[in-house]
Design an enzyme around this catalytic site. Structure first.
Site, short mmCIF file in Angstrom:
data_model
loop_
_atom_site.label_atom_id
_atom_site.label_comp_id
_atom_site.label_asym_id
_atom_site.label_seq_id
_atom_site.Cartn_x
_atom_site.Cartn_y
_atom_site.Cartn_z
N SER A 198 0.86 -1.18 0.00
CA SER A 198 0.00 0.00 0.00
C SER A 198 0.89 1.23 0.00
O SER A 198 2.05 1.17 0.43
CB SER A 198 -0.87 0.00 1.26
OG SER A 198 -1.50 1.25 1.44
N TYR B 111 -1.47 -0.67 10.61
CA TYR B 111 -1.59 -1.02 9.19
C TYR B 111 -0.36 -0.52 8.43
O TYR B 111 0.26 -1.25 7.65
CB TYR B 111 -2.87 -0.40 8.62
CG TYR B 111 -3.08 -0.69 7.15
CD1 TYR B 111 -3.48 -1.96 6.73
CD2 TYR B 111 -2.87 0.29 6.18
CE1 TYR B 111 -3.68 -2.23 5.38
CE2 TYR B 111 -3.06 0.03 4.83
CZ TYR B 111 -3.47 -1.24 4.44
OH TYR B 111 -3.66 -1.51 3.10
#
Ligand SMILES: NC(=O)c1ccc[n+]([C@@H]2O[C@H](COP(=O)([O-])OP(=O)(O)OC[C@H]3O[C@@H](n4cnc5c(N)ncnc54)[C@H](OP(=O)(O)O)[C@@H]3O)[C@@H](O)[C@H]2O)c1
Length: 241
Positions: free
Chosen positions: A147, A160
């Site tokens: 990501s 995350y």
């Protein structure tokens, strides 16, 4: 003569988290390119929907339920693929979870464990189980779906972000370990993608990346000429959502 519309004909591609979202789009894309997509994830219903879509498009797939946080489950997946196909050409580590938003000091340890165990440990487990098969196949691709949060700060999403920064470091390092085996390990870092993954408040879904955009990046990686190794793709929406 090789079929240029199906450059992956005869290849076996394992995709984790293939029951919806980005993983489903990648599995469909690889099947359209001629690979047999092995669809894995925890929820059989989602995998069956992806398999039905692939069949409708004339492609081949196989379904194996698998939880990437469970080493024995990942080992069983690899064992199944080995005994059914005796080769693996492509592994896409896509399964991932977000997490409750909020400052890290308020995050429950169980949530930290869930995020890190899925997004980082799960990839380690899959590489541990599949790299020997890809080496035996004579080479291939491992594509890790990271990501942009693995390159930037993500306030209120530190766990995350840490999982994806970790995944990037893992990817760059394993790439060097496996290059000599003709395995190209690459990492894709998309910005926000329009899926069920997490709410993206205030973002216009029309401007956001779509799952197929990530699948397109994966297609580019797995159809490179043998001497070419694009190791990282950072994927942004053209217009800020
Ligand atoms: N959407 C975004 O904005 C975005 C942006 C950048 C990167 N990403 C990354 O892209 C990947 C896919 O995201 P997505 O947007 O497609 O999310 P999604 O729609 O929520 O899909 C996630 C997939 O992962 C599977 N999964 C979750 N935990 C698993 C586990 N323990 N074992 C096996 N499979 C598991 C889920 O299936 P089951 O629940 O059935 O197991 C599901 O198929 C993730 O790694 C995510 O971090 C997403």
């Amino acid at each position: 003569m090789s079929d240029t519309t199906r450059p992956l004909a005869g290849q076996i591609a394992v995709v984790t988290g293939a029951g919806r979202g980005i993983g489903a789009a990648i599995a469909r894309k690889l099947a359209r390119l001629g690979a047999t997509s092995v669809l894995s994830g925890r929820t059989r219903g989602g995998l069956e929907s992806t398999a039905a879509a692939i069949a409708q498009e004339g492609g081949q797939s196989d379904i194996v339920e698998c939880d990437v946080t469970d080493l024995s489950s990942v080992n069983l997946l690899a064992k199944h693929v080995d005994s059914r196909f005796a080769r693996v050409d492509i592994l896409v580590n896509n399964a991932g979870i977000g997490g409750a938003g909020g400052p890290l000091h308020q995050l429950a340890p169980e949530i930290w464990d869930q995020i890190l165990n899925t997004n980082l440990r799960g990839v380690y487990y899959c590489i541990r189980s599949f790299a020997p098969l890809i080496i035996r196949t004579g080479g291939g691709h491992i594509v890790n779906i990271s990501s942009i949060a693995g390159k930037n700060a993500l306030p209120n999403g530190a766990a995350y972000s840490a999982s994806k920064w970790g995944l990037n470091g893992l990817s760059y390092s394993v790439a060097e370990e496996l290059r000599a085996h003709k395995i190209r390990v690459s990492v894709v870092c998309p910005g926000s993608v329009h899926t069920e993954f997490s709410p993206h408040p205030g973002k216009d879904p029309e401007r956001m990346l779509q799952p197929d955009d990530v699948a397109h990046a994966v297609q580019m990686l797995v159809t490179q000429a043998p001497q070419s190794f694009a190791s990282e793709v950072v994927l942004r929406p053209t217009l800020k959502p």
